[in-house]
Design a protein around this motif. Structure first.
Motif, PDB file in Angstrom:
ATOM      1  N   MET A  55      19.635  51.633  62.727  1.00 17.31           N
ATOM      2  CA  MET A  55      19.714  50.264  63.172  1.00 17.31           C
ATOM      3  C   MET A  55      21.139  49.745  62.955  1.00 17.31           C
ATOM      4  O   MET A  55      21.784  50.084  61.961  1.00 17.31           O
ATOM      5  CB  MET A  55      18.703  49.412  62.400  1.00 17.31           C
ATOM      6  N   LYS A  56      21.606  48.929  63.839  1.00 15.08           N
ATOM      7  CA  LYS A  56      22.956  48.383  63.799  1.00 15.08           C
ATOM      8  C   LYS A  56      23.149  47.497  62.563  1.00 15.08           C
ATOM      9  O   LYS A  56      22.274  46.709  62.203  1.00 15.08           O
ATOM     10  CB  LYS A  56      23.205  47.573  65.069  1.00 15.08           C
ATOM     11  N   THR A  57      24.314  47.629  61.942  1.00 18.12           N
ATOM     12  CA  THR A  57      24.662  46.794  60.798  1.00 18.12           C
ATOM     13  C   THR A  57      25.077  45.418  61.295  1.00 18.12           C
ATOM     14  O   THR A  57      25.991  45.302  62.111  1.00 18.12           O
ATOM     15  CB  THR A  57      25.806  47.433  59.984  1.00 18.12           C
ATOM     16  N   ASN A  58      24.384  44.392  60.806  1.00 22.30           N
ATOM     17  CA  ASN A  58      24.656  43.021  61.229  1.00 22.30           C
ATOM     18  C   ASN A  58      24.730  42.147  59.983  1.00 22.30           C
ATOM     19  O   ASN A  58      23.771  41.460  59.628  1.00 22.30           O
ATOM     20  CB  ASN A  58      23.564  42.531  62.191  1.00 22.30           C
ATOM     21  N   ILE A  59      25.894  42.181  59.311  1.00 23.34           N
ATOM     22  CA  ILE A  59      26.035  41.483  58.035  1.00 23.34           C
ATOM     23  C   ILE A  59      27.062  40.348  58.096  1.00 23.34           C
ATOM     24  O   ILE A  59      27.526  39.857  57.067  1.00 23.34           O
ATOM     25  CB  ILE A  59      26.389  42.472  56.902  1.00 23.34           C
ATOM     26  N   GLY A  60      27.434  39.937  59.313  1.00 24.49           N
ATOM     27  CA  GLY A  60      28.355  38.822  59.465  1.00 24.49           C
ATOM     28  C   GLY A  60      29.825  39.199  59.398  1.00 24.49           C
ATOM     29  O   GLY A  60      30.674  38.323  59.247  1.00 24.49           O
ATOM     30  N   ILE A  61      30.104  40.481  59.506  1.00 24.96           N
ATOM     31  CA  ILE A  61      31.491  40.968  59.538  1.00 24.96           C
ATOM     32  C   ILE A  61      31.623  41.816  60.798  1.00 24.96           C
ATOM     33  O   ILE A  61      30.780  42.675  61.059  1.00 24.96           O
ATOM     34  CB  ILE A  61      31.819  41.821  58.289  1.00 24.96           C
ATOM     35  N   SER A  62      32.663  41.582  61.567  1.00 28.74           N
ATOM     36  CA  SER A  62      32.824  42.307  62.827  1.00 28.74           C
ATOM     37  C   SER A  62      32.938  43.814  62.585  1.00 28.74           C
ATOM     38  O   SER A  62      33.357  44.256  61.509  1.00 28.74           O
ATOM     39  CB  SER A  62      34.060  41.810  63.579  1.00 28.74           C
ATOM     40  N   GLU A  63      32.589  44.578  63.606  1.00 27.68           N
ATOM     41  CA  GLU A  63      32.691  46.038  63.515  1.00 27.68           C
ATOM     42  C   GLU A  63      34.130  46.456  63.225  1.00 27.68           C
ATOM     43  O   GLU A  63      34.380  47.341  62.410  1.00 27.68           O
ATOM     44  CB  GLU A  63      32.199  46.698  64.805  1.00 27.68           C
ATOM     45  N   LYS A  64      35.087  45.805  63.886  1.00 23.51           N
ATOM     46  CA  LYS A  64      36.502  46.128  63.663  1.00 23.51           C
ATOM     47  C   LYS A  64      36.872  45.927  62.199  1.00 23.51           C
ATOM     48  O   LYS A  64      37.518  46.779  61.591  1.00 23.51           O
ATOM     49  CB  LYS A  64      37.373  45.254  64.561  1.00 23.51           C
ATOM     50  N   ASN A  65      36.455  44.813  61.627  1.00 19.48           N
ATOM     51  CA  ASN A  65      36.776  44.526  60.232  1.00 19.48           C
ATOM     52  C   ASN A  65      36.040  45.470  59.279  1.00 19.48           C
ATOM     53  O   ASN A  65      36.614  45.935  58.287  1.00 19.48           O
ATOM     54  CB  ASN A  65      36.460  43.076  59.881  1.00 19.48           C
ATOM     55  N   ARG A  66      34.791  45.775  59.571  1.00 19.34           N
ATOM     56  CA  ARG A  66      34.050  46.719  58.731  1.00 19.34           C
ATOM     57  C   ARG A  66      34.684  48.096  58.765  1.00 19.34           C
ATOM     58  O   ARG A  66      34.768  48.786  57.753  1.00 19.34           O
ATOM     59  CB  ARG A  66      32.572  46.782  59.142  1.00 19.34           C
ATOM     60  N   LYS A  67      35.180  48.499  59.917  1.00 18.29           N
ATOM     61  CA  LYS A  67      35.857  49.794  60.049  1.00 18.29           C
ATOM     62  C   LYS A  67      37.140  49.804  59.228  1.00 18.29           C
ATOM     63  O   LYS A  67      37.449  50.780  58.535  1.00 18.29           O
ATOM     64  CB  LYS A  67      36.144  50.088  61.526  1.00 18.29           C
ATOM     65  N   GLU A  68      37.896  48.716  59.293  1.00 23.97           N
ATOM     66  CA  GLU A  68      39.140  48.639  58.531  1.00 23.97           C
ATOM     67  C   GLU A  68      38.863  48.706  57.020  1.00 23.97           C
ATOM     68  O   GLU A  68      39.546  49.425  56.284  1.00 23.97           O
ATOM     69  CB  GLU A  68      39.898  47.356  58.872  1.00 23.97           C
ATOM     70  N   VAL A  69      37.839  47.989  56.580  1.00 24.33           N
ATOM     71  CA  VAL A  69      37.467  48.032  55.156  1.00 24.33           C
ATOM     72  C   VAL A  69      36.978  49.429  54.793  1.00 24.33           C
ATOM     73  O   VAL A  69      37.329  49.976  53.749  1.00 24.33           O
ATOM     74  CB  VAL A  69      36.409  46.960  54.829  1.00 24.33           C
ATOM     75  N   SER A  70      36.182  50.030  55.667  1.00 22.07           N
ATOM     76  CA  SER A  70      35.688  51.383  55.421  1.00 22.07           C
ATOM     77  C   SER A  70      36.837  52.373  55.274  1.00 22.07           C
ATOM     78  O   SER A  70      36.793  53.259  54.410  1.00 22.07           O
ATOM     79  CB  SER A  70      34.759  51.815  56.562  1.00 22.07           C
ATOM     80  N   ASP A  71      37.869  52.237  56.075  1.00 22.87           N
ATOM     81  CA  ASP A  71      39.034  53.120  55.982  1.00 22.87           C
ATOM     82  C   ASP A  71      39.755  52.942  54.644  1.00 22.87           C
ATOM     83  O   ASP A  71      40.169  53.924  54.016  1.00 22.87           O
ATOM     84  CB  ASP A  71      39.998  52.875  57.140  1.00 22.87           C
ATOM     85  N   ILE A  72      39.887  51.704  54.196  1.00 23.72           N
ATOM     86  CA  ILE A  72      40.502  51.426  52.893  1.00 23.72           C
ATOM     87  C   ILE A  72      39.655  52.042  51.789  1.00 23.72           C
ATOM     88  O   ILE A  72      40.171  52.705  50.877  1.00 23.72           O
ATOM     89  CB  ILE A  72      40.676  49.904  52.693  1.00 23.72           C
ATOM     90  N   LEU A  73      38.353  51.833  51.877  1.00 21.70           N
ATOM     91  CA  LEU A  73      37.442  52.381  50.872  1.00 21.70           C
ATOM     92  C   LEU A  73      37.414  53.910  50.909  1.00 21.70           C
ATOM     93  O   LEU A  73      37.269  54.553  49.866  1.00 21.70           O
ATOM     94  CB  LEU A  73      36.037  51.820  51.066  1.00 21.70           C
ATOM     95  N   GLY A  74      37.547  54.493  52.085  1.00 19.26           N
ATOM     96  CA  GLY A  74      37.564  55.955  52.205  1.00 19.26           C
ATOM     97  C   GLY A  74      38.741  56.563  51.456  1.00 19.26           C
ATOM     98  O   GLY A  74      38.604  57.599  50.790  1.00 19.26           O
ATOM     99  N   LYS A  75      39.904  55.920  51.557  1.00 17.95           N
ATOM    100  CA  LYS A  75      41.074  56.403  50.813  1.00 17.95           C
ATOM    101  C   LYS A  75      40.859  56.232  49.316  1.00 17.95           C
ATOM    102  O   LYS A  75      41.221  57.103  48.517  1.00 17.95           O
ATOM    103  CB  LYS A  75      42.333  55.671  51.262  1.00 17.95           C
ATOM    104  N   LEU A  76      40.250  55.122  48.939  1.00 16.88           N
ATOM    105  CA  LEU A  76      39.953  54.903  47.529  1.00 16.88           C
ATOM    106  C   LEU A  76      38.946  55.931  47.021  1.00 16.88           C
ATOM    107  O   LEU A  76      39.084  56.446  45.909  1.00 16.88           O
ATOM    108  CB  LEU A  76      39.421  53.480  47.322  1.00 16.88           C
ATOM    109  N   LEU A  77      37.951  56.244  47.822  1.00 12.92           N
ATOM    110  CA  LEU A  77      36.965  57.258  47.446  1.00 12.92           C
ATOM    111  C   LEU A  77      37.659  58.599  47.201  1.00 12.92           C
ATOM    112  O   LEU A  77      37.370  59.287  46.221  1.00 12.92           O
ATOM    113  CB  LEU A  77      35.897  57.398  48.533  1.00 12.92           C
TER     114      LEU A  77
END
Length: 158
Positions: A1-23
């Motif tokens: 199911m699509k993630t709908n948490i009030g943050i745009s897909e573009k912004n979630r992707k950018e945060v995910s990329d930051i978190l991926g490097k941190l991981l």
């Protein structure tokens, strides 16, 4: 199911990329801390062996929490050694001796690097990407690394 948490897909992707490097950084630091625990030699072996074990146990939990945060915002966490080595800001290389001092100095450098990376990305995550949940998560994680860095720094202070 699509993630709908009030943050745009573009912004979630950018945060995910930051978190991926941190991981990736967390996983490399976890591995380097294990190495210190396994290979340590010297008069303070037992004390530092236990100390490094406490640290790698904590970092293991950090690693898991970062991966879970990536999933919470609707993306998949990197999970291979190759991905981690491509994403990390840290070096897996260790040139020191098997002494507590050399391991401590090397691990402290990595904790400081992670703290700086998190601090550099806090406003981007919270303000630019509108993800205050991830910003709060990162602030808490940064504080954990600051405490660990303090402990490491205090053991090599002159």
């Amino acid at each position: 199911m699509k993630t709908n948490i009030g943050i745009s897909e573009k912004n979630r992707k950018e945060v995910s990329d930051i978190l991926g490097k941190l991981l990736a950084d967390e996983f490399v630091l976890y591995t380097k801390t294990l190495r210190a625990h396994w290979n340590l030699e010297g008069h303070d072996f037992h004390t530092k062996h236990v100390f490094f074990e406490e640290h790698y146990d904590a970092i293991k939990l950090f690693t898991d929490s970062v991966a879970e945060r990536i999933r919470k915002i609707g993306h998949y966490a990197p999970g291979t050694l190759k991905e981690f080595l491509n994403l990390t800001n840290l070096s897996e290389k260790y040139d020191g001796d098997n002494t507590s001092h050399d391991y401590t100095v090397a691990l402290l450098k990595d904790h400081d690097s992670i703290i700086q990376y998190i601090r550099e990305n806090l406003s981007k995550v919270g303000e630019d990407c509108k993800d205050v949940g991830s910003e709060d998560f990162l602030t808490g994680l940064m504080q954990e690394h600051e405490e660990m860095a303090w402990m490491l720094r205090a053991t090599v202070a002159k």
